[in-house]
Motif scaffolding. Structure first.
Motif: not given
Length: 178
Positions: A132, A137, A170-173, A175
Motif C-alpha cells: 500500500t 505500491e 514495513h508491515p504497515d505498508l 494489506e
C-alpha cells in the motif's frame, strides 16, 4: 490476414549459451517486446571494482509477441527456444497482468531483490497481500519467509519459471487480500 487477429502474448524463453543480449537486440530490431530480469553485480576487472548490469538467470528472457511473428523470428535463430512445462510439454505462456507485476518489481534493478527458482519456495504457505506504499505500491504477491533474508518478504512469482522477493517492506505498508 491471420496475424491481424492474433494478440500479443508473453512467452518464457531461453537463449542458449548466455546469448540473451544478442536475442534482445534481435527482438528489438524486429519490434518485438522483450524483458530480461537484470541486476547489478560488482566484479573485479584489472584490479578495479566494476558495477555491471547482468542477467539474474542466464539464458532466461520473456518475449511479448504475436505467435506468428515469434515463429518467424525463431525460425531464423537456432539459439532461441521456448521454455515448456515439464508436466504437460506445453509452451509456458504468462498472463499479461502477472508479467506486468513481475516487470514492475524486477525492472527496478533494486540491489535488495532476491531471485528464486520456483521449486525453492512453497508459495502455498504464504499470505496473499497488496503493498500500500513505498516503491512497490499497488503490487500484489505472497508474504513469506525466504532463505537468505531475516524477515518475511513479498514474493511476485511467474508460475514454473522464476520468483522475485521484494526488498524488506514495513508491515504497515502491507494489506492482506481475501
Amino acid at each position: 490476414m491471420e496475424t491481424e487477429r492474433e494478440t500479443e502474448i508473453w512467452y518464457a524463453m531461453r537463449a542458449t549459451y548466455r546469448r540473451e543480449p544478442d536475442a534482445m537486440r534481435l527482438l528489438e530490431k524486429e519490434h518485438l517486446g522483450c524483458f530480461v530480469p537484470m541486476q547489478y553485480k560488482i566484479s573485479i576487472k584489472k584490479g578495479k571494482k566494476v558495477r555491471a548490469l547482468v542477467p539474474v538467470i542466464h539464458n532466461l528472457l520473456f518475449v511479448h509477441a504475436r505467435p506468428s511473428d515469434l515463429k518467424r523470428v525463431k525460425s531464423q535463430v537456432a539459439y532461441l527456444q521456448y521454455i515448456t512445462d515439464t508436466r504437460s510439454g506445453e509452451k509456458i505462456i504468462i498472463p499479461d497482468n502477472e508479467m506486468q507485476r513481475f516487470i514492475a518489481v524486477a525492472g527496478t534493478y533494486n540491489d535488495h531483490l532476491l531471485y528464486f527458482q520456483p521449486e525453492e519456495l512453497n508459495l502455498s504457505k504464504g499470505t496473499k497481500v497488496r503493498v500500500t506504499g513505498g516503491d512497490f505500491e499497488g503490487q500484489e504477491g505472497v508474504f513469506l519467509k525466504v532463505k537468505g533474508a531475516r524477515d518475511r518478504r513479498v514474493i511476485v512469482a511467474i508460475q514454473g519459471v522464476i520468483a522475485v522477493a521484494m526488498a524488506t517492506i514495513h508491515p504497515d505498508l502491507i494489506e492482506v487480500i481475501q
